[in-house]
Write an enzyme that holds these catalytic residues in place. Sequence first.
Site: not given
Ligand code: FAS
Ligand code: PHB
Length: 389
Positions: A72, A200, A292, A296, A384
């Site tokens: 993109h 957006y 989100p 980032k 971005y």
């Molecule tokens: P994660 O949370 O992905 O992974 C952590 C891992 O640790 C999990 O597998 C969990 O099971 C494990 N864990 C936790 N506690 C533990 C324990 N006590 N013992 C052992 N294991 C344990 N980011 C974007 O850039 N764009 C988005 O659109 C976006 N949407 C999101 C929507 C939601 C609902 C959420 C919650 C996050 C979103 N994010 C988004 C952010 C997300 O992508 C995170 O930045 C990303 O998952 C970070 O990755 P990790 O740091 O690996 O953490």
């Molecule tokens: C998504 O595709 O989930 C998405 C993309 C851009 C954003 C947030 C979420 O800023």
Amino acid sequence: MRTQVVIIGSGPSGLLLGQLLANNGIDNVILDRVDRDYILGRVRAGVLEQGTVELLEEAGVSRRMHEEGLRHDGISLAFDNRLHRIDLAALTGKHVTVYGQTEVTHDLMDKREASGLSTIYDAANVQPHEFDTDTPYVTYEKDGASHRIDCDFIAGCDGSHGVSRRSVPQDAIRTFERSYPFGWLGIMAEVPPADHELIYANHPRGFALCSMRSEHRSRYYVQCPLDDRIEDWSDERFWDELRRRLPEEAAAGITTGPSFEKSIAPLRSFVAEPMQFGRLSLVGDAAHIVPPTGAKGLNLAASDVHYLFEGLRDYYRDGSSAGMEAYSGRALARVWKAVRFSWWMTTMLHRFPDTDSFGQRIQEAELDYLVHSQVASASLAENYVGLPF
Ligand code: FAS
Ligand code: PHB
């Protein structure tokens, strides 16, 4: 059992760090409290910065991303019934790649398995110990037995609700937080996206985002009250609300269909300082959370991994601790710039319940200035696509 680095968490942070370490001969074990399928069942991020793509290339897990990911070169901002394109490529010389976090995680898991590396899923009561010494260890329970892994370092990649940050003495850590008075209702549907790039939208009814996972799978979000429940939102209500928040030309591009994933996520900004406590380092969501809006979260996890990997590589390869000692400062310098950008995008694009008429005019002036000033657009664009690591 003994290893050089124990990684708590098999999300993108833990898996990417583990692969980079293993590729450089540094032994590591990953522990996760759930199993592989549960992790892959979570719908998360969708946009990868160029730095994240390059790190996945370095880890040797970029083949499918290059085959299936979408390049993109721009995004659009929608307000006053008009679309305004921000030409990321022309303004920065960089682009972003649309490739879901689920796919990134899947590729990393497959690579780890193919590399014969150890991941212990369903590990209960994981606990880091004595990380303020040079002989830390981690304990966990599995199959009714208690286990201990001695190591040199512990990487807390266990997300915002993990055990790592909670294991740090409260007087050794400082946290910063901002919660937002709304959430995002997101759906996934097997329908073509509304446009070839992300949109957006700032609308009097609230924020909306048109994203995608492929040319056949769309990801949409609308801002919703924090107390909304998924059962309040039928597909029909969602599609109707989404189209009402978009300019007519964009709404006309919406193809509706049944959603196969629907969730509501609260929005908040959170940072823990420092990100390192002796031999325990916090990585990704374990140390920081961003709304989100700026795409980032996953990308910040990648830059943390980059800094920690460099520190560990230099420790084992060169006997130098400089990189490890610099980890927290290096990571936080980039974290806070991304936290600022995500906060700025969120305040500019959402409707806040307590905004008065003056505040609304300020938001409108900000958007008008942004899309008519090349300097302002370039500032959005360089944040971005991702600031340099
Ligand atoms: P994660 O949370 O992905 O992974 C952590 C891992 O640790 C999990 O597998 C969990 O099971 C494990 N864990 C936790 N506690 C533990 C324990 N006590 N013992 C052992 N294991 C344990 N980011 C974007 O850039 N764009 C988005 O659109 C976006 N949407 C999101 C929507 C939601 C609902 C959420 C919650 C996050 C979103 N994010 C988004 C952010 C997300 O992508 C995170 O930045 C990303 O998952 C970070 O990755 P990790 O740091 O690996 O953490
Ligand atoms: C998504 O595709 O989930 C998405 C993309 C851009 C954003 C947030 C979420 O800023």
